[in-house]
Enzyme design. Sequence first.
Site, short mmCIF file in Angstrom:
data_model
loop_
_atom_site.label_atom_id
_atom_site.label_comp_id
_atom_site.label_asym_id
_atom_site.label_seq_id
_atom_site.Cartn_x
_atom_site.Cartn_y
_atom_site.Cartn_z
N THR A 41 0.90 -1.21 -0.02
CA THR A 41 -0.03 0.02 -0.10
C THR A 41 0.93 1.24 -0.01
OG1 THR A 41 -1.49 -1.22 1.25
CG2 THR A 41 -1.72 1.27 1.23
N SER A 88 1.73 -7.80 -0.53
CA SER A 88 2.36 -8.64 0.59
C SER A 88 1.57 -9.89 0.42
CB SER A 88 2.61 -8.19 1.56
OG SER A 88 1.39 -7.71 2.51
N ASP A 122 -0.27 -6.35 4.96
CA ASP A 122 -1.18 -7.46 5.21
C ASP A 122 -0.18 -8.78 5.74
OD1 ASP A 122 -3.35 -6.52 4.36
OD2 ASP A 122 -3.68 -7.87 2.48
#
Length: 357
Positions: A41, A88, A122
């Site tokens: 992100t 991820s 994540d």
Amino acid sequence: MSLFSHIRRFTTGAITALAFVSVSAMAQTKPNVVILATGGTIAGAGASSTNSATYSAAKVPVDKLISGIPELSQVANVRGEQVFQIASESLTNADLMTLGKRVSALVKQSDVDGIVITHGSDTLEETAYFLNLVIKTDKPIVVVGSMRPSTAMSADGMLNLYNAVQVAGSKDARGRGVLVTMNDDINTARDVSKSINIHTNAFNSQWGALGMIVEGKNYWFRTLDKRHTKSSEFNIDSISELPRVDIVYGHQDGDTVAAKAYGTSGAKAIIHAGTGNGSVAKQVVQTLQELRAQGVIIIRSARVPAGFVLRNAEQPDDKYDWVVAHDLNAQKARILAMVALTKTSDTKELQRIFWQY
């Protein structure tokens, strides 16, 4: 040429030389920090500034991330490397090995004082814990992400990355293991976990943060009393491949389909994320016993977000030759199991490792 002109030329040259020396000296006194980018992100972009949860991850290259924060040059000499450009959740064991070996090579360089790894949130906690176990250094390694893409209003990535670089270049961060800096907190990779998927305060530890960053200064409150990095018995340089370890999630009316499938697919260990104190449903116990008899390591973890699993409570671990994960959640227990299995498959040794790390 007049005497005045000679004096003016000499003075101007001397001032220029002194200014050059001064700038050069300042550059030398600042720490050298390498940013390894993997995507996520923090490198994401949304369709508009109001998109904070809907966006495409892993879009912005590392050079653009760095150039977007000119203040980084005030705290460190920074250079970047694009290792991956991946969301991820798609990272593999092979990716972990690639990243780990690159970090290991960099920390051996005398011109590298610290490392920052930009990462998707994540699975950030898994990568950070892996590095905490296998990188032999006391130099700061900081893993950082963001909960909002750079295109969003109130994006958190810029400050998170600035703080990460500041911590990575700090002498007082040395020897503390791999760190995660987000939302002004400094957490240890060992304890931190993502606890919410919307807010910027997504990463927390049940045992509390190690410290905080406030206006570019570190404030420390505790240390980690577990083995890590330089004191670890594991070394990425001697690991060529990670064994397969899978997770089975406990729930009402659970059956044995997943455990059996993992066992026949070559899992060297199975993490059972049980209810409560790592409880295992009575209809699942026999299958886990059978898998253990076939050589598969059984490790009891818990699906609850806090607390720890007590050995020989709920299940007779000694009798079944099982291991308990202590306070590690299932995903971190998987990381430690993979690393530990590169050295031993003896359950007593594995239990020692879970107590110590």
